[in-house]
Scaffold this motif. Sequence first.
Motif, PDB file in Angstrom:
ATOM      1  N   VAL A   1      18.904  -5.602   6.267  1.00  0.00           N
ATOM      2  CA  VAL A   1      19.402  -4.322   6.737  1.00  0.00           C
ATOM      3  C   VAL A   1      18.981  -4.068   8.171  1.00  0.00           C
ATOM      4  CG1 VAL A   1      19.107  -1.853   6.505  1.00  0.00           C
ATOM      5  CG2 VAL A   1      19.691  -3.238   4.541  1.00  0.00           C
TER       6      VAL A   1
ATOM      7  N   GLN B   1      15.449   8.246   9.246  1.00  0.00           N
ATOM      8  CA  GLN B   1      15.505   9.068  10.455  1.00  0.00           C
ATOM      9  C   GLN B   1      16.491  10.219  10.332  1.00  0.00           C
ATOM     10  OE1 GLN B   1      16.395   5.501  12.647  1.00  0.00           O
ATOM     11  NE2 GLN B   1      14.545   5.712  13.883  1.00  0.00           N
ATOM     12  N   ASN B   2      17.210  10.258   9.208  1.00  0.00           N
ATOM     13  CA  ASN B   2      18.200  11.328   9.064  1.00  0.00           C
ATOM     14  C   ASN B   2      17.537  12.567   8.468  1.00  0.00           C
ATOM     15  OD1 ASN B   2      20.396  12.831   7.369  1.00  0.00           O
ATOM     16  ND2 ASN B   2      21.472  11.701   8.955  1.00  0.00           N
TER      17      ASN B   2
ATOM     18  N   SER C   1      15.421   0.786   4.387  1.00  0.00           N
ATOM     19  CA  SER C   1      16.110   1.349   5.546  1.00  0.00           C
ATOM     20  C   SER C   1      15.239   2.436   6.152  1.00  0.00           C
ATOM     21  CB  SER C   1      17.488   1.875   5.167  1.00  0.00           C
ATOM     22  OG  SER C   1      17.388   2.825   4.143  1.00  0.00           O
TER      23      SER C   1
ATOM     24  N   ILE D   1      21.048  -6.116  10.401  1.00  0.00           N
ATOM     25  CA  ILE D   1      22.373  -5.516  10.542  1.00  0.00           C
ATOM     26  C   ILE D   1      22.288  -4.305  11.472  1.00  0.00           C
ATOM     27  CG2 ILE D   1      24.101  -4.179   9.290  1.00  0.00           C
ATOM     28  CD1 ILE D   1      24.508  -6.976   8.657  1.00  0.00           C
ATOM     29  N   LEU D   2      21.252  -3.537  11.269  1.00  0.00           N
ATOM     30  CA  LEU D   2      21.119  -2.341  12.093  1.00  0.00           C
ATOM     31  C   LEU D   2      21.008  -2.720  13.567  1.00  0.00           C
ATOM     32  CD1 LEU D   2      18.659  -0.138  10.056  1.00  0.00           C
ATOM     33  CD2 LEU D   2      21.098   0.195  10.409  1.00  0.00           C
TER      34      LEU D   2
ATOM     35  N   SER E   1      33.743   2.517   6.425  1.00  0.00           N
ATOM     36  CA  SER E   1      34.135   1.500   7.395  1.00  0.00           C
ATOM     37  C   SER E   1      33.327   1.594   8.679  1.00  0.00           C
ATOM     38  CB  SER E   1      35.623   1.592   7.688  1.00  0.00           C
ATOM     39  OG  SER E   1      35.937   2.886   8.134  1.00  0.00           O
ATOM     40  N   GLN E   2      32.996   2.796   9.096  1.00  0.00           N
ATOM     41  CA  GLN E   2      32.214   2.937  10.331  1.00  0.00           C
ATOM     42  C   GLN E   2      31.602   4.318  10.376  1.00  0.00           C
ATOM     43  OE1 GLN E   2      34.618   3.339  13.964  1.00  0.00           O
ATOM     44  NE2 GLN E   2      36.444   3.317  12.695  1.00  0.00           N
TER      45      GLN E   2
ATOM     46  N   LEU F   1      12.770   3.966   3.275  1.00  0.00           N
ATOM     47  CA  LEU F   1      13.399   4.037   1.957  1.00  0.00           C
ATOM     48  C   LEU F   1      13.613   2.628   1.405  1.00  0.00           C
ATOM     49  CD1 LEU F   1      14.878   5.938  -0.115  1.00  0.00           C
ATOM     50  CD2 LEU F   1      16.950   5.504   1.208  1.00  0.00           C
TER      51      LEU F   1
ATOM     52  N   GLY G   1      20.649   8.286  12.434  1.00  0.00           N
ATOM     53  CA  GLY G   1      19.978   7.296  11.588  1.00  0.00           C
ATOM     54  C   GLY G   1      20.947   6.482  10.753  1.00  0.00           C
ATOM     55  N   TYR G   2      22.200   6.938  10.666  1.00  0.00           N
ATOM     56  CA  TYR G   2      23.196   6.181   9.885  1.00  0.00           C
ATOM     57  C   TYR G   2      24.185   5.464  10.800  1.00  0.00           C
ATOM     58  CZ  TYR G   2      21.839   9.366   6.067  1.00  0.00           C
ATOM     59  OH  TYR G   2      21.155  10.071   5.128  1.00  0.00           O
TER      60      TYR G   2
ATOM     61  N   ALA H   1      26.137  -4.207  13.557  1.00  0.00           N
ATOM     62  CA  ALA H   1      27.111  -3.140  13.718  1.00  0.00           C
ATOM     63  C   ALA H   1      27.692  -3.190  15.118  1.00  0.00           C
ATOM     64  CB  ALA H   1      26.439  -1.809  13.482  1.00  0.00           C
TER      65      ALA H   1
ATOM     66  N   ASN I   1      15.455  -0.107  -0.535  1.00  0.00           N
ATOM     67  CA  ASN I   1      16.861  -0.304  -0.921  1.00  0.00           C
ATOM     68  C   ASN I   1      16.989  -1.262  -2.093  1.00  0.00           C
ATOM     69  OD1 ASN I   1      17.983  -0.307   2.541  1.00  0.00           O
ATOM     70  ND2 ASN I   1      17.484   1.380   1.196  1.00  0.00           N
TER      71      ASN I   1
ATOM     72  N   GLN J   1      35.102  -1.519  18.772  1.00  0.00           N
ATOM     73  CA  GLN J   1      35.831  -1.670  17.542  1.00  0.00           C
ATOM     74  C   GLN J   1      37.336  -1.615  17.735  1.00  0.00           C
ATOM     75  OE1 GLN J   1      33.806   0.778  14.904  1.00  0.00           O
ATOM     76  NE2 GLN J   1      33.932  -0.636  13.223  1.00  0.00           N
TER      77      GLN J   1
ATOM     78  N   PRO K   1      22.174   0.571   2.536  1.00  0.00           N
ATOM     79  CA  PRO K   1      20.944   1.219   2.074  1.00  0.00           C
ATOM     80  C   PRO K   1      21.036   1.872   0.695  1.00  0.00           C
ATOM     81  CG  PRO K   1      22.079   2.657   3.579  1.00  0.00           C
ATOM     82  CD  PRO K   1      22.906   1.424   3.482  1.00  0.00           C
TER      83      PRO K   1
ATOM     84  N   GLU L   1      24.549   2.968  12.526  1.00  0.00           N
ATOM     85  CA  GLU L   1      24.854   1.536  12.604  1.00  0.00           C
ATOM     86  C   GLU L   1      25.329   0.966  11.274  1.00  0.00           C
ATOM     87  OE1 GLU L   1      21.275   1.277  14.475  1.00  0.00           O
ATOM     88  OE2 GLU L   1      22.040   0.584  16.396  1.00  0.00           O
ATOM     89  N   LEU L   2      25.616   1.840  10.325  1.00  0.00           N
ATOM     90  CA  LEU L   2      26.127   1.351   9.038  1.00  0.00           C
ATOM     91  C   LEU L   2      27.612   1.050   9.168  1.00  0.00           C
ATOM     92  CD1 LEU L   2      24.445   3.958   6.657  1.00  0.00           C
ATOM     93  CD2 LEU L   2      23.640   1.657   7.218  1.00  0.00           C
ATOM     94  N   SER L   3      28.058   0.023   8.470  1.00  0.00           N
ATOM     95  CA  SER L   3      29.495  -0.249   8.431  1.00  0.00           C
ATOM     96  C   SER L   3      29.814  -1.180   7.276  1.00  0.00           C
ATOM     97  CB  SER L   3      29.958  -0.889   9.750  1.00  0.00           C
ATOM     98  OG  SER L   3      29.255  -2.085   9.982  1.00  0.00           O
ATOM     99  N   TYR L   4      31.075  -1.143   6.856  1.00  0.00           N
ATOM    100  CA  TYR L   4      31.621  -2.056   5.851  1.00  0.00           C
ATOM    101  C   TYR L   4      30.838  -2.029   4.527  1.00  0.00           C
ATOM    102  CZ  TYR L   4      33.128  -3.676  10.416  1.00  0.00           C
ATOM    103  OH  TYR L   4      33.585  -3.723  11.709  1.00  0.00           O
TER     104      TYR L   4
END
Lengths: 538, 500
Positions: free
Chosen positions: A8, A282-283, A279, A11-12, B416-417, A300, B426-427, A16, A302, A22, B470, B429-432
């Motif tokens: 994760v 931070q939210n 993960s 990926i972070l 998707s994004q 957190l 904090g979210y 992304a 996962n 995109q 996550p 960079e999440l995708s797919y």
Amino acid sequence: MKRSLSFVSAILLFGAISYGQQSNPATSPPAQPEAPVAVPSRSVSPAQAVVPVPVPIAPPKPNGPVQKSLVRITATSVEPDYKAPWNAGALQRGVGAGFVISGNRILTNAHVVANSRYLIVERESDPNKYPATVQFIANDCDLALITVSAPDFFKNMVPLQFGGIPALESTVSAYGYPIGGERMSVTAGIVSRIDFQLYTHSSIDQHLAVQISAQINPGNSGGPVMQNGKVMGVAFQGYSGDVAQGVAYMIPTPVINRFLKDVSNGHYDKYVDLALSYSKLQNPAQRKFLGLKDDDRGVLVNTVVEAGPSATVLRPGDVLLTIDGHSIASDGNVELEGERADFQEVVERKFKGDSVKLDIWRDKQPMTVKIEFLKTAWPYLIQGHSYDVRPRYVLYGGLLFQPLNLDLMEAYRPTDLRLRHFFEYFILEQLYLQHPDVIVLANILPDPINTYLAPYRGGIVDEINGKKIRTLDDLARTFAETPERFVIRMIGDGPPLVLDRNKVETARERIKTRYNVLKEQNLEEKPESKSPEQADNI
Amino acid sequence: MHKRLFVTFGLVLVTVSGTLAKKEPGVPTPLSKQKQLALVRVNVTGQSYDYFRPWQKKAPFSKRALGAVLSKGRVLVTADLVANQNYVELERAESGEKTAAKVQVIDYEANLALLEPMDKTFLDEITPLEITPDTVVGDRLAAWQLEPTGALLATEGLVTTVQMTPYPIDVGEFLTYRISLPMQYRENSYTVPLVKNNKLAGLLLRYDSRSQLLDAIPAPIITHFLKEAESQNYRGFPSIGFSFFPTRDPELRQFAGEIGKGGGVYVTNVEPNTPAMKAGLKVGDIVIAVANNEIDQNGNYVDPLYGKIEFTNLLTAHAYSGDVIPFRIERNGNPMQLNVTLEHRDAKDYVSPPYNFDQPPRYYVLGGLIFQELSRQYLKEWGAAWQREAPQRLVYLDHFQSELFPEGNRRVVILSQVLPANSTIGYDELSYLTVTKANGKEIKSLGDLAEAVKQPIEGGFIKIETEEDPKQIDLDAAQVAAEAPVLQENYGISALHRLD
């Protein structure tokens, strides 16, 4: 720390893609950063070693004893052939560096001596070549200890002492035999960055690494990087010139010290690992939802890998607040000796048999748990490179069955989506629970008995005659039975692969002779002749 | 796959080598004998939907092509040409006179469409093309193009193969003519009719300028399309719903109880809710004959025109939705007959729809989180090499959809994004990620999601659960609602969701 576990965060960091990019994915696919390549000397054959411009090397400076410590290592190694696993494999020769440390030992990179069959060590101002043997090899952190049995070899050598982590911007010097030269070479650079890096030798392990701006080239591997007469690290990997320049990496002393301590009991136990993914927290809304204070603490959980040490202790949704008393920030960092580092660095410094104490937050209640690191065998290993092993396989009726691993993937480069899925998601989807070995029909040696079987190639064996096949040993045992025929079911749609046992039996010798197959199966990775210390302890 | 092999015809530039002096049946009679050429230019302006910003369309594109004039004032083109069109115009070859046109019927799978001029008299003096269905290997066909002056440019080629191949949409395979033909570059050569004896034999499907091989949609497929187009309710080509495997392997034949040297194919998979399943076909059956045509071990029957060709031709070119087709099978060595009632399978009947044109994609914006439904159209946004370039997890889900979701009748909702916003700090960079639940409710479509997030859970939160890490994403419902107008303004999102 294993890469899959930090999937994760990887990926972070890289996976992304930004909103702007995109809009045009065709030209800018979400690119993984170019992984640094290990700096093996293998690519350098004597023929390739360009004669250096004849600038005479200056006499050694009196400030460092490096010339009396540095050795040149020539390794002759055998790379297993995963496409013809019964063969010994290709012979290769490479040059690397190493240096003497206390206890008449020579420290070098694992990738300098991995798969070696014969090692020669040379020292400055001595015409002799000394045969050497590997004492310990740690492929997960790319370090190895070798020794020379010649009685006088260490007599005039000066063991080097280790320092700590060098400060950013301070100058360091790297010693070695870049591009295969016979005389010691020195390059200097500054410390550019201290961070976790992928160690490309295994290609699944991440540890602390120090980025330096000194030129590091094939042949530098295993050489010391010095500052004020002390070893600050071992040069080990960098980028090829067309990716990035002035970026080289050394293995810093915390990793080296851990390795030396691990082997002090006579065997290498490998790194321990929490075996979980997490993960960042931070939210603000997520923190509130979980009932956490607004104090920037906690990550957190996962996924908890069932085969790992956390499986019975932690579960998804838990929040990790402290680790061995170090407060975990919401971005996953802890403060260690005044530096911020990934909280898994605390685990990195542990050994088999140690434990770690975690304060966690579960269902809005605080808890304290202890995780014990009792074993270090991981299903991850299939996702990394193996060394000093003989490929496992079963050849039956010309059908070559092999367990899925990174070396197999690199040998065949399959495009099959299912195979790629099994490889990528082996850990995250816990596929290893059902398939400790993912047995692939990797190749077919053509013969009249298998002439119609080509479409089955690339399939993953699920069951034979109604019995689930979980390991390569299961497969070998099943083929040793004597039913009229074997009905092999592959995972997914598709008809069963049916083999008439009598026909296979009559074809056996024919296939062995035609394809020069020396042995129809190998179920053991480790050659028995090797000493137990040398076999890295799975 | 074929998209990579065959470049769009617009790129082709070839010099003519041979002369066409020798009269062959494929070359049309001189123009003087014909009153008006049965060709019109077709000008199309369209816009595709932007699946990465699903609330908007991409920049407009223009295509110039040819259309074959058929009887009853209809113009035949490929579906490819007019998919996602905003405006279609017909232009007379000689006079340059123009009229707007509308798409009467379109079949994306067979890649055919019928246009109809707004001005009903527009095609009046033109003698329509008849269709000749009897092209076989060895025939010569002429590709009809137009010179800038409106004069005919005819290039002749030899039909080398007649076989089943996948069409661009890749839903099953259809009959295809392969023709060796040196096409010449002309501006408006998107849809090119292939003609034999002044009759329409096929329509350009794709062309590879390197090998000079042209694939054409053959007259039997065109005829099928036209026949169905006559009915009020166009249903499309039937789809049978099972996969098969050759029975060449004697061990497999014996295992399946079929000891003789006969033909037949082994059924490897029967998809739910398809004609094959409804008729009772089972995995392991051997299909011996279809529509009273014996099929061999590789799945071919002997066609009176073409010789050996795959039996699926019997179920596409020769059969219509609603037809009852007898299947002779062997199950454990026992002969049986199954009657299969053919049906068309709509794109919407798949878990991950294989294509979507002329319809906007569905989406749902929640805070900065963008939710969409997995479809192959979405994956194709990664370009021709989408199977390699698109997120592998999603390609896997699409590819194995019938195995992974055997119950069907659902969609896969993906996050998707994430557009950076206060609610998604904090979210970003999440995708797919594939969504399993929202506020505790199972999610099988965007509609489910929209419904589930309406009612925040205790404390005013929205909880999204994902299959991948996550695993959970939590939002403050009030913050999401309050931030929506700013989000729309910042990112130019015209509407927060489209669920129709």
